[in-house]
Write a protein that holds these residues in place. Structure first.
Motif: not given
Length: 260
Positions: A174-179, A222-235
């Motif tokens: 339920a979130a996009n991937i940002i790496a 990756a040097d870091a990964i986050w889950l991105s959504s309209s409600l927040g950014l989670v590592a």
């Protein structure tokens, strides 16, 4: 609900509602901050595209936004989340929609969800169909994501990463991937199965992030990964058994940009 204020426990839908019976619906979840809907225009634009794709009848969006604002005021909601769910409405038995559909809609508000500081990702055992036109809209059939979450939990993980049928990363349940790779932020392209998320889109527009096809092996280093959504950014702390580095400084910067 359909323009009326109703207590949640008393809200009902008809037994022949296609959203309930067939998942024939669409939704948007919008962040609420300082009593206001955040990025509402972007959410409504994505909603409009989805309604058109699903061949829903015209829905007056100004009226929907008016109802959403009125509900925030009625519930004295200052921060949290609002969900707008639209069903095609009632219909006869079978798959073919009625010739003159009359959509039902429900707007609900929710307290700010308790999000984890970091998550461990499994990889879903089945691929996401990145070639499906439904891959780019928030329709109300989330069974693949639900199943992936259930199976991830059984393995001791918090969420699941979807790969597409070609082996490229699509998104989480339920979130996009940002790496992060070096000093470069990347996210899987929509063509690989990524939902065109609101926060993801803002990062791309400001050239803070670029699109790139990724494999699970790419993400593992990756040097870091986050889950991105309209409600927040989670590592992301782990991808399968690989430990992922964290970058708290960059996360704070991205969070401030996205959510103030």
């Amino acid at each position: 609900m359909n323009g009326r204020f109703v207590r949640a426990a008393e809200a009902t839908i008809p037994a022949d509602d296609r959203g309930f019976l067939l998942g024939d619906g669409i939704f948007e979840t919008i962040r609420v901050a300082d009593g206001n809907l955040q990025q509402c225009d972007r959410h409504m634009a994505r909603l409009s595209q989805g309604l058109e794709m699903l061949h829903f009848p015209f829905i007056h969006q100004e009226a929907l936004v008016g109802d959403m604002v009125a509900l925030l005021q009625r519930n004295a909601m200052k921060s949290g989340a609002l969900r707008l769910t639209i069903s095609r409405g009632s219909g006869p038995r079978g798959l073919t929609p009625p010739h003159l559909a009359s959509p039902h809609y429900i707007i609900t508000t929710h307290d700010t969800p308790q999000t984890m500081m970091e998550v461990k990702l499994a990889i879903a055992r089945f691929p996401k169909d990145h070639l499906s036109p439904l891959a780019v809209i928030k329709h109300t059939n989330y069974l693949p994501a639900i199943l992936a979450r259930c199976e991830a939990a059984e393995q001791g993980f918090d969420d699941a990463l979807f790969l597409n049928s070609e082996g490229y990363v699509a998104e989480a349940s339920a979130a996009n991937i940002i790496a992060l790779f070096g000093d470069r932020l990347v996210t899987p392209p929509v063509q690989d199965g990524a939902l065109p998320g609101i926060s993801r889109g803002r990062l791309l527009e400001k050239n803070l992030c670029s699109e790139k096809s990724l494999t699970a092996d790419d993400l593992a280093v990756a040097d870091a990964i986050w889950l991105s959504s309209s409600l927040g950014l989670v590592a992301v702390s782990h991808l399968r058994h690989y430990e992922i580095p964290r970058n708290a400084t960059l996360q704070r910067q991205l969070t401030k940009f996205l959510f103030g």
